[in-house]
Structures are given as structure tokens and as C-alpha cells.
Design an enzyme around this catalytic site. Sequence first.
Site, PDB file in Angstrom:
ATOM      1  N   HIS A  64      37.659  36.594  38.399  1.00  0.00           N
ATOM      2  CA  HIS A  64      36.385  36.475  39.105  1.00  0.00           C
ATOM      3  C   HIS A  64      35.467  37.589  38.618  1.00  0.00           C
ATOM      4  O   HIS A  64      35.864  38.428  37.799  1.00  0.00           O
ATOM      5  CB  HIS A  64      36.592  36.522  40.618  1.00  0.00           C
ATOM      6  CG  HIS A  64      37.112  37.825  41.149  1.00  0.00           C
ATOM      7  ND1 HIS A  64      38.352  38.322  40.833  1.00  0.00           N
ATOM      8  CD2 HIS A  64      36.551  38.748  41.990  1.00  0.00           C
ATOM      9  CE1 HIS A  64      38.548  39.475  41.454  1.00  0.00           C
ATOM     10  NE2 HIS A  64      37.460  39.767  42.152  1.00  0.00           N
ATOM     11  N   ASP A  68      35.361  45.391  39.362  1.00  0.00           N
ATOM     12  CA  ASP A  68      36.644  46.034  39.057  1.00  0.00           C
ATOM     13  C   ASP A  68      37.575  45.134  38.249  1.00  0.00           C
ATOM     14  O   ASP A  68      38.649  45.562  37.832  1.00  0.00           O
ATOM     15  CB  ASP A  68      37.332  46.516  40.339  1.00  0.00           C
ATOM     16  CG  ASP A  68      37.620  45.404  41.330  1.00  0.00           C
ATOM     17  OD1 ASP A  68      36.766  44.514  41.496  1.00  0.00           O
ATOM     18  OD2 ASP A  68      38.694  45.426  41.964  1.00  0.00           O
ATOM     19  N   ASP A 212      42.276  38.056  43.050  1.00  0.00           N
ATOM     20  CA  ASP A 212      42.114  38.581  44.408  1.00  0.00           C
ATOM     21  C   ASP A 212      42.096  37.412  45.386  1.00  0.00           C
ATOM     22  O   ASP A 212      41.384  36.422  45.175  1.00  0.00           O
ATOM     23  CB  ASP A 212      40.802  39.359  44.529  1.00  0.00           C
ATOM     24  CG  ASP A 212      40.863  40.703  43.827  1.00  0.00           C
ATOM     25  OD1 ASP A 212      41.869  40.985  43.159  1.00  0.00           O
ATOM     26  OD2 ASP A 212      39.877  41.464  43.942  1.00  0.00           O
ATOM     27  N   HIS A 270      47.092  45.846  42.458  1.00  0.00           N
ATOM     28  CA  HIS A 270      45.793  45.877  43.147  1.00  0.00           C
ATOM     29  C   HIS A 270      45.921  46.644  44.465  1.00  0.00           C
ATOM     30  O   HIS A 270      45.608  46.159  45.545  1.00  0.00           O
ATOM     31  CB  HIS A 270      45.292  44.446  43.385  1.00  0.00           C
ATOM     32  CG  HIS A 270      43.813  44.367  43.655  1.00  0.00           C
ATOM     33  ND1 HIS A 270      43.293  44.400  44.926  1.00  0.00           N
ATOM     34  CD2 HIS A 270      42.748  44.241  42.823  1.00  0.00           C
ATOM     35  CE1 HIS A 270      41.972  44.297  44.860  1.00  0.00           C
ATOM     36  NE2 HIS A 270      41.613  44.201  43.589  1.00  0.00           N
TER      37      HIS A 270
END
Length: 305
Positions: A64, A68, A212, A270
Amino acid sequence: MELIFLGTSAGVPTRTRNVTAILLNLQHPTQSGLWLFDCGEGTQHQLLHTAFNPGKLDKIFISHLHGDHLFGLPGLLCSRSMSGIIQPLTIYGPHGIREFVETALRISGSWTDYPLEIVEIGAGEIFDDGLRKVTAYPMEHPLECYGYRIEEHDKPGALNAQALKAAGVPPGPLFQELKAGKTIMLDDGRQINGADYLAAPVPGKALAIFGDTGPCDAALELAKGVDVMVHEATLDMAMEAKANSRGHSSTRQAAALAREAGVGKLIITHVSSRYDDKGCQHLLRECRSIFPATELANDFAVFSI
């Protein structure tokens, strides 16, 4: 295959963890096979601390467009060109990845001297190169986001050369045809079916790399039965509601998914910058209390698949 984690921090880097980037070394003997999943700021610096050359990269997958996971991409593309690398590169990512790359190059007066293809994807199969296929699954996140399932095709079983020689088949080109499962005819008129002399196929490996995400409908299908599942564990159990409110997952949710999906190994990454080394071990213990076959990714950690 092997995974090399170049960045394992969520949102911002820490002194010991850079932001997200994961190398997948396909370890194929005759083809290029170095893929990058996400490219957070500083990824090219992290690469310098490994044995891998950016020239070996042939595919980049972006989950995405949050910074980050993305802001290291323009620098990596330009440095790759300035190093005289001419090998083609393909970038896969959600809608907007083309505009991001083209705009960054244009307004900085930069370009690439190698063929660069940008493919904006949706959910579904992205490609199948005959050796493996990659499928994208939608995640639950504020921006359009995907996780990737990489599946090797089964490999043919070993050819029983001794039995073939005993049957009067001379070694050489005929063995190659039989290895491919074909039927050949010998000079004496006998037909030999390669399938009769092959051991059972060797199952290919499967890998799931999540973007994520909070809990999502596609998660189980993405992860089902894979050898290795890479999943975020941004926050601990006590902060699960906060994690979900921002499109992220807790340790409990990552581990419970791994257990339900029947994966071989869970690798968590993450990690929120709020956790120091001691805190990260706490995250690992929480996961292992639910799914014992869990590992915590650190920067430059290598895992075989």
C-alpha cells in the site's frame, strides 16, 4: 526460498529497526530471483548491509502507499540506474503507484536507464511464470492494501535412471523427455512412458506476506496451509482495540490466524516503535502462547522456507 528482513518497524524507524522491507530470495539456479516486498525509507541503505545487489532485483511488490512502506522506492530506483544496472524491473502495487513513481522521477529530474514496468493491481492472480504464481488479497486498512500469496508449482519427482537403463533406454536426450513425463518409442518399437519412472512430485512451498491489516475476510484464504506466514503484530493484546482502529493487528490476532490457517511457521514483524527489545520479547511470548511456532523478525534476520 529464503526471507531476509530489511526493515521490521511500524510507522517510523528506531535505532535498531528500519521501516518495512522484505527480500525474498527465490534461490533458483538458472533465473534471476530476488523480489522485494515493500520499500520503506532507507531500504537501499539496508541492502548495503547484505550480500545482495540491487541489480538482482527483478520484481518489487508494494502492499500500500503509506510512506513507511513506500518512501524508499524512488531512491532505490535511481541508485539502481546510477550503478549502470540494465536488468528490467517490474513494480506491482495498488492504484496510485504509477503516479507516485512517475511524479517522483519527473519532479526530481530523474530517470531509469533500465526497462521499468509498473503494474497497478487488484485482488486476484497477478502472474504465473511457470515456476510459481503470485496472488493478491485485499487487506483491512485505511488505504487500499494487499497481501501476497506466493506458491511454487510442484516439482517433478526424480527419474529412476537405473530402472530405465535396465529397460534398455540409453542415457541422454531421451531421459530429458521422460523426465518431462512424455512417452518415447525405442528402436525396437517399445513405448516407454516417463510417468512410470518418476517418483511422486515434490510439493512446492507456499508463503503468505501480509500487508498492514486488521482482521479481514480474505486473511484465512491468503494464509491457508502455507509453510510460512509473515504478519504484522503492531501492538500487544492489551492494545488490540487501538490496533484495530488504525487498521492493524495485535499479537493475539496474528497468532490466532496462524493457528486457524494451519501454517507451518508464523513470523511477526511491523512492531510499534513503543517496544524496546524487552517489549518485543513480550510480543513474541504472547504469540507463542497461542501459536508456538512463532518467530520475531529483526532487521537482517534470515528465514529459510
